[in-house]
Each structure stands twice: as structure tokens, then as C-alpha cells.
Design a protein around this motif. Structure first.
Motif, PDB file in Angstrom:
ATOM      1  N   ARG A  72       0.833  -1.194   0.000  1.00 54.16           N
ATOM      2  CA  ARG A  72       0.000   0.000   0.000  1.00 54.16           C
ATOM      3  C   ARG A  72       0.870   1.247   0.000  1.00 54.16           C
ATOM      4  O   ARG A  72       1.955   1.248   0.555  1.00 54.16           O
ATOM      5  CB  ARG A  72      -0.850  -0.027   1.271  1.00 54.16           C
ATOM      6  CG  ARG A  72      -1.756   1.135   1.477  1.00 54.16           C
ATOM      7  CD  ARG A  72      -2.506   1.045   2.792  1.00 54.16           C
ATOM      8  NE  ARG A  72      -3.163  -0.244   2.895  1.00 54.16           N
ATOM      9  CZ  ARG A  72      -3.446  -0.850   4.039  1.00 54.16           C
ATOM     10  NH1 ARG A  72      -3.106  -0.306   5.173  1.00 54.16           N
ATOM     11  NH2 ARG A  72      -4.040  -2.005   4.061  1.00 54.16           N
ATOM     12  N   LEU A  73       0.347   2.280  -0.620  1.00 55.48           N
ATOM     13  CA  LEU A  73       0.976   3.599  -0.564  1.00 55.48           C
ATOM     14  C   LEU A  73      -0.082   4.582  -0.096  1.00 55.48           C
ATOM     15  O   LEU A  73      -1.122   4.729  -0.731  1.00 55.48           O
ATOM     16  CB  LEU A  73       1.518   4.011  -1.939  1.00 55.48           C
ATOM     17  CG  LEU A  73       2.153   5.407  -2.005  1.00 55.48           C
ATOM     18  CD1 LEU A  73       3.408   5.484  -1.142  1.00 55.48           C
ATOM     19  CD2 LEU A  73       2.483   5.788  -3.438  1.00 55.48           C
ATOM     20  N   THR A  74       0.168   5.220   1.043  1.00 57.39           N
ATOM     21  CA  THR A  74      -0.761   6.190   1.602  1.00 57.39           C
ATOM     22  C   THR A  74      -0.074   7.550   1.570  1.00 57.39           C
ATOM     23  O   THR A  74       1.088   7.658   1.962  1.00 57.39           O
ATOM     24  CB  THR A  74      -1.110   5.840   3.067  1.00 57.39           C
ATOM     25  OG1 THR A  74      -1.551   4.490   3.111  1.00 57.39           O
ATOM     26  CG2 THR A  74      -2.161   6.744   3.629  1.00 57.39           C
ATOM     27  N   THR A  75      -0.795   8.574   1.122  1.00 59.01           N
ATOM     28  CA  THR A  75      -0.233   9.922   1.115  1.00 59.01           C
ATOM     29  C   THR A  75      -1.099  10.821   1.978  1.00 59.01           C
ATOM     30  O   THR A  75      -2.317  10.631   2.069  1.00 59.01           O
ATOM     31  CB  THR A  75      -0.165  10.487  -0.317  1.00 59.01           C
ATOM     32  OG1 THR A  75      -1.447  10.385  -0.928  1.00 59.01           O
ATOM     33  CG2 THR A  75       0.844   9.734  -1.166  1.00 59.01           C
ATOM     34  N   ARG A  76      -0.456  11.817   2.626  1.00 53.43           N
ATOM     35  CA  ARG A  76      -1.226  12.751   3.452  1.00 53.43           C
ATOM     36  C   ARG A  76      -0.539  14.111   3.456  1.00 53.43           C
ATOM     37  O   ARG A  76       0.681  14.207   3.356  1.00 53.43           O
ATOM     38  CB  ARG A  76      -1.411  12.215   4.862  1.00 53.43           C
ATOM     39  CG  ARG A  76      -0.206  12.271   5.732  1.00 53.43           C
ATOM     40  CD  ARG A  76      -0.516  11.847   7.174  1.00 53.43           C
ATOM     41  NE  ARG A  76       0.601  12.106   8.041  1.00 53.43           N
ATOM     42  CZ  ARG A  76       1.632  11.301   8.221  1.00 53.43           C
ATOM     43  NH1 ARG A  76       1.666  10.151   7.600  1.00 53.43           N
ATOM     44  NH2 ARG A  76       2.618  11.628   9.018  1.00 53.43           N
ATOM     45  N   GLU A  77      -1.351  15.125   3.577  1.00 54.89           N
ATOM     46  CA  GLU A  77      -0.857  16.491   3.717  1.00 54.89           C
ATOM     47  C   GLU A  77      -1.130  16.927   5.142  1.00 54.89           C
ATOM     48  O   GLU A  77      -2.152  16.581   5.716  1.00 54.89           O
ATOM     49  CB  GLU A  77      -1.581  17.433   2.740  1.00 54.89           C
ATOM     50  CG  GLU A  77      -1.275  17.165   1.294  1.00 54.89           C
ATOM     51  CD  GLU A  77      -1.953  18.164   0.376  1.00 54.89           C
ATOM     52  OE1 GLU A  77      -1.952  19.371   0.693  1.00 54.89           O
ATOM     53  OE2 GLU A  77      -2.483  17.722  -0.648  1.00 54.89           O
ATOM     54  N   GLU A  78      -0.228  17.695   5.701  1.00 50.54           N
ATOM     55  CA  GLU A  78      -0.421  18.208   7.048  1.00 50.54           C
ATOM     56  C   GLU A  78      -0.560  19.707   6.971  1.00 50.54           C
ATOM     57  O   GLU A  78       0.185  20.384   6.253  1.00 50.54           O
ATOM     58  CB  GLU A  78       0.760  17.813   7.933  1.00 50.54           C
ATOM     59  CG  GLU A  78       0.956  16.314   7.944  1.00 50.54           C
ATOM     60  CD  GLU A  78       1.335  15.781   9.299  1.00 50.54           C
ATOM     61  OE1 GLU A  78       1.534  16.575  10.229  1.00 50.54           O
ATOM     62  OE2 GLU A  78       1.434  14.566   9.416  1.00 50.54           O
ATOM     63  N   GLY A  79      -1.540  20.241   7.693  1.00 50.33           N
ATOM     64  CA  GLY A  79      -1.811  21.680   7.673  1.00 50.33           C
ATOM     65  C   GLY A  79      -0.616  22.489   8.146  1.00 50.33           C
ATOM     66  O   GLY A  79       0.063  22.144   9.112  1.00 50.33           O
ATOM     67  N   GLY A  80      -0.356  23.574   7.440  1.00 53.04           N
ATOM     68  CA  GLY A  80       0.734  24.469   7.825  1.00 53.04           C
ATOM     69  C   GLY A  80       2.098  24.028   7.355  1.00 53.04           C
ATOM     70  O   GLY A  80       3.079  24.735   7.562  1.00 53.04           O
TER      71      GLY A  80
END
Length: 195
Positions: free
Chosen positions: A106-114
Motif C-alpha cells: 500500500r501507498l498512503t499519502t497525506r498532507e499536514e496543515g501548515g
């Protein structure tokens, strides 16, 4: 077999090709498969070891280049090709845990605020090469075949057991009137009717 080499704080290298992003964390998870069985009328469960689960490896990458989403697409495209073929993974932490080969899961991507950039979590599952599995299955089938070749099924209780002593080895004889009927004498029915 393709290989995946990396170090924390550096880039992934898949077959010598540098992948986008920098490795910021590595997590290796392995556990026993334990089944909990409730006990009737008593507190607490009985725990039974059923085997071992394969190790799961999570590699966290920080994609902070000029176009992090393009880097995420490049990672997905590269690892999607490796879904069916095991990778030889090279890292001291994985070697310490006994993980040498793994499949892309699996490949999971995420953005974090700021924060600029994207985090990508690449998940791998420990595996053995197909050749080793085929050899293991063939050896197990051969051992099972040898065990079955010498064994013949035996009906009834084991000889010399208490059950064998209670049960006669010959079948019980039918009543006289039924035996006469079975031998073809119709008069046997008259004998049975009077009883």
C-alpha cells in the motif's frame, strides 16, 4: 529479484534508481497470532498461540520537492509494477528483525496543515519467494504421501482396547424367525407373528 535499498534521512533506491522523497521514519511490526477463548463460568480467557503473522514494514517519506504530487504519482507508478514480485529489502533495521524479502502492499499519502509537501507511507509485507514456497509445499506433500502410503484404514475399535472387549467381533445374529425369512422360508413370518 528487484532490491530496495534505503537509509533513514536518505532517499529510497529501487534497483539503483533514486526514488523521490526522503525517508523520515521506518516502522517494523510483527506479532504472534493469539486466539482468546472464553471460559464458561470463570473469569479470564484462555490464550492459545496459533502461529505468527508476517512482518509489516512502513516507510514514511517526506515529498518536499517542487511538485510533491508529481513525486507521489511517480512513487505509485514505480511500486505498482512491483505488486506481484517480491523485493529484496536492504536496511540494518530490517535485517535485525529478519525481514529480507517483502511485497508492496500500500501507498498512503497525506498532507499536514501548515507544512509544505506531502508525506507518503509505503507499506510492505514480509514474504518468501515463490520458489521457496513451492519447494516447501512439495516437501510437505511428499511427506504426507509417504505417511498415507503406509497407513491403511481399519474399521472398528483398536484391537485389545476396552471397547473391543465389550463389542463382539462378529455381527449379532438375527432372531430365528428373521433368519428363516432371510433364507427364503415364508414360514418364518408365522413364527415371528406368534412371538
Amino acid at each position: 529479484m528487484p532490491y530496495l535499498r534505503f537509509a533513514t534521512g536518505d532517499r529510497l533506491r529501487l534497483d539503483g534508481e533514486e526514488m523521490p522523497g526522503v525517508v523520515v521514519a521506518l516502522e517494523v511490526e510483527g506479532e504472534n497470532s493469539v486466539e482468546s477463548l472464553p471460559r464458561e463460568g470463570k473469569a479470564g480467557d484462555v490464550h492459545v498461540l496459533r502461529g505468527y503473522r508476517d512482518f509489516r514494514v512502513r516507510i514514511t517519506l517526506r515529498l518536499a520537492g517542487p511538485d510533491p504530487l508529481a513525486e507521489a504519482r511517480a512513487l505509485q507508478a514505480k511500486f505498482a509494477k512491483s505488486k506481484t514480485e517480491p523485493l529484496r529489502v536492504v536496511h540494518p533495521h530490517l535485517a535485525a528483525r529478519g525481514v529480507e524479502k517483502a511485497l508492496f502492499a500500500r501507498l498512503t499519502t497525506r498532507e499536514e496543515g501548515g507544512e509544505e509537501g506531502v508525506y507518503a507511507v509505503l507499506e510492505l509485507v514480509q514474504t518468501e519467494p515463490r520458489e521457496a514456497l513451492k519447494e516447501g509445499n512439495a516437501a510437505e506433500a511428499a511427506a504426507l504421501g509417504q505417511a498415507l502410503a503406509g497407513a491403511r484404514p481399519v474399521a472398528g475399535p483398536p484391537k485389545g482396547s476396552a471397547q473391543a472387549a465389550r463389542n463382539p467381533s462378529s455381527p449379532p445374529k438375527p432372531p430365528a424367525y428373521l433368519e428363516a425369512f432371510l433364507q427364503g422360508r415364508q414360514a418364518g413370518l408365522a413364527l415371528g407373528g406368534g412371538q
